[in-house]
Write a protein that holds these residues in place. Structure first.
Motif, mmCIF file in Angstrom:
data_model
loop_
_atom_site.group_PDB
_atom_site.id
_atom_site.type_symbol
_atom_site.label_atom_id
_atom_site.label_comp_id
_atom_site.label_asym_id
_atom_site.label_seq_id
_atom_site.Cartn_x
_atom_site.Cartn_y
_atom_site.Cartn_z
ATOM 1 N N UNK A 1 0.836 -1.206 0.000
ATOM 2 C CA UNK A 1 0.000 0.000 0.000
ATOM 3 C C UNK A 1 0.870 1.255 0.000
ATOM 4 N N UNK A 2 1.806 1.326 0.936
ATOM 5 C CA UNK A 2 2.648 2.522 1.031
ATOM 6 C C UNK A 2 3.503 2.692 -0.225
ATOM 7 N N UNK A 3 4.053 1.581 -0.737
ATOM 8 C CA UNK A 3 4.856 1.662 -1.949
ATOM 9 C C UNK A 3 4.043 2.121 -3.142
ATOM 10 N N UNK A 4 2.793 1.634 -3.245
ATOM 11 C CA UNK A 4 1.923 2.050 -4.347
ATOM 12 C C UNK A 4 1.574 3.534 -4.233
ATOM 13 N N UNK A 5 1.297 3.993 -3.010
ATOM 14 C CA UNK A 5 0.972 5.415 -2.822
ATOM 15 C C UNK A 5 2.149 6.299 -3.203
ATOM 16 N N UNK B 1 -2.356 -10.372 -3.187
ATOM 17 C CA UNK B 1 -3.019 -9.983 -4.430
ATOM 18 C C UNK B 1 -4.017 -8.851 -4.184
ATOM 19 N N UNK B 2 -4.803 -8.953 -3.110
ATOM 20 C CA UNK B 2 -5.828 -7.953 -2.833
ATOM 21 C C UNK B 2 -5.260 -6.575 -2.572
ATOM 22 N N UNK B 3 -4.207 -6.507 -1.745
ATOM 23 C CA UNK B 3 -3.619 -5.199 -1.444
ATOM 24 C C UNK B 3 -2.982 -4.572 -2.683
ATOM 25 N N UNK C 1 -4.610 0.350 4.498
ATOM 26 C CA UNK C 1 -3.697 -0.075 5.558
ATOM 27 C C UNK C 1 -4.480 -0.447 6.821
ATOM 28 N N UNK C 2 -5.563 0.277 7.089
ATOM 29 C CA UNK C 2 -6.407 -0.074 8.230
ATOM 30 C C UNK C 2 -7.030 -1.450 8.072
ATOM 31 N N UNK C 3 -7.436 -1.770 6.856
ATOM 32 C CA UNK C 3 -8.007 -3.094 6.587
ATOM 33 C C UNK C 3 -6.960 -4.185 6.813
ATOM 34 N N UNK C 4 -5.732 -3.955 6.332
ATOM 35 C CA UNK C 4 -4.653 -4.932 6.535
ATOM 36 C C UNK C 4 -4.419 -5.154 8.023
#
Length: 431
Positions: free
Chosen positions: A103-107, A142-144, A191-194
């Motif tokens: 997530x952070x890398x994609x952002x 895969x989902x993230x 990130x909250x979901x993870x």
């Protein structure tokens, strides 16, 4: 002229061409020609030439190929390796562990790229093998990636936001600023979901046996420094008023070339490949814009957008109900068309309707990016799903199921944006 007949002819021509596997741009042009020939007395060739020249000679559109080129350069650099190594010490002890790196890398990459598919590929090619080696759940990997990859559409410099801005004649710089906070909000939801899944099913960060010291974390921060410097140059120059969106794109290209050179990943071959990749992508987008602008002109000559807007206005829908209907409409359309095509195909009808309802077009642009993001992870034509299928080897059903929680989080983001519109409007207003 009967609106039902006009609408039927346009839709029949469009879906026939799209169903015949004709390119989207040719389908739009062909549909426009059919409408012009059947329902107007305007000269088709002259109108087409003037419209195509007008849309492609826009100075605002100059930033698009530059941002595309910047993404292509960074895609061929060692950026994904630097992102993973830099984020690992910082994210490893969070609930969910290194899944947060997706997530952070994609952002972060979205803030210097602008392409959803390129974001998913660049982050995924480094993170997937590492996360698999550490035995993280495959559906979470895969989902993230599927969800966070869509951040490239929202976090500036977004290519799709540029298309929207050119289509509705709004400031690209203000649209870029409007996308920052909603993009960060969506990343925080992911990130909250993870973290929540890790808390409910067992903390995945327990798979990380190594405890990173403060020195390791500082080294990770140093590896991220060039990336954040490039983001600061691109976004900061726009927000401060030092540069326009087009000028910041030039700074971004120069910075990405410098970064790739310092990493040792800039060769003549990679430079040529990045340039040709940018040319292909930019030509594809320009071609779609040609078709959409001519289709908009043809529909305008027939009076169809105005009449449809008046019909819908006569229903006296509340703004909230209109947003609900548009959200459902774009979700369904996203099952069959990519994001850019959905926007350029519908704005001729949607724009007058939205303006008449009194919506802020900057806010609506951010809302539109959120609902179009959903199209990237909805089968059967979710582009990010195809990208991840090629990278992971899973079947489409598995990938779609893994991405479904992210789809629900995007709906939650739309609800928050509607409930708190200042999330999108506060930064543009402060410029």
């Amino acid at each position: 002229m009967n609106e039902a007949l006009l609408t039927g002819v346009f839709l029949l021509a469009l879906f026939f061409l799209l169903g015949s596997s004709v390119w989207v741009a040719f389908s739009l042009l062909g549909c426009a020609v059919v409408g012009m020939e059947m329902f107007t007395h305007r000269p088709v060739g002259e109108s087409m030439a003037m419209t195509i020249w007008g849309v492609n000679s826009s100075w605002t559109l100059t930033s698009l190929p530059l941002f595309v080129w910047m993404g292509e350069i960074l895609f061929r650099s060692k950026l994904s390796e630097s992102l993973f190594k830099g984020l690992t010490p910082l994210m490893s002890r969070l609930p969910g562990g290194l899944l947060h790196v997706n997530v952070a890398g994609s952002a972060i990459f979205a803030a210097i790229c602008g392409s959803s598919a390129a974001t998913a590929v660049t982050v995924g090619k480094m993170s997937i093998p590492e996360l698999r080696r550490r035995n993280y759940p495959e559906h979470m990997i895969v989902g993230t990636l599927a969800g966070a990859g869509t951040l490239g559409l929202l976090i500036p410099p977004s290519i799709t936001l540029i298309i929207y801005g050119v289509t509705v004649n709004e400031s690209i710089a203000k649209l870029f600023m409007a996308g920052v906070l909603p993009g960060l909000m969506l990343a925080a939801l992911f990130m909250g979901y993870v973290a929540l899944v890790a808390w409910l099913k067992g903390d995945q960060s327990e798979r990380e046996q190594r405890v990173y010291s403060l020195k390791d974390k500082l080294k990770g921060g140093v590896q991220l420094l060039p990336v954040f410097s490039l983001i600061l140059v691109v976004i900061g120059s726009i927000y401060s008023g030092v540069a326009t969106a087009t000028e910041s794109a030039v700074l971004g290209v120069a910075g990405s070339l410098l970064m790739a050179g310092l990493q040792g990943s800039l060769s003549w071959d990679s430079f040529r490949q990045s340039l040709m990749g940018a040319v292909r992508t930019s030509c594809m987008i320009a071609f779609i814009l040609m078709g959409s602008s001519f289709l908009s002109l043809a529909m305008g000559f027939t009076g169809l957008p105005k009449n449809l807007a008046e019909i819908i206005a006569s229903w006296h829908l509340s703004p909230l109900m209109l947003i609900v209907i548009l959200t459902l409409f774009y979700i369904v359309m996203g099952c069959f068309l990519d994001g850019i095509s959905s926007i350029v195909l519908t704005m001729a009808v949607i724009e007058p309707l939205v303006r008449q309802a009194g919506f802020d077009m900057i806010w609506f642009g951010v809302y539109l990016m959120l609902v179009v993001e959903m199209a990237q992870i909805t089968p059967p034509v979710g582009f990010n799903l195809f990208v991840l299928q090629g990278m992971t080897g899973h079947d489409m059903g598995f990938i779609a199921r893994a991405a479904f929680p992210m789809f629900l989080l995007m709906i939650l983001a739309v609800v928050l944006l509607v409930w708190f519109p200042g999330i999108a409007t506060v930064l543009p207003a402060a410029m």
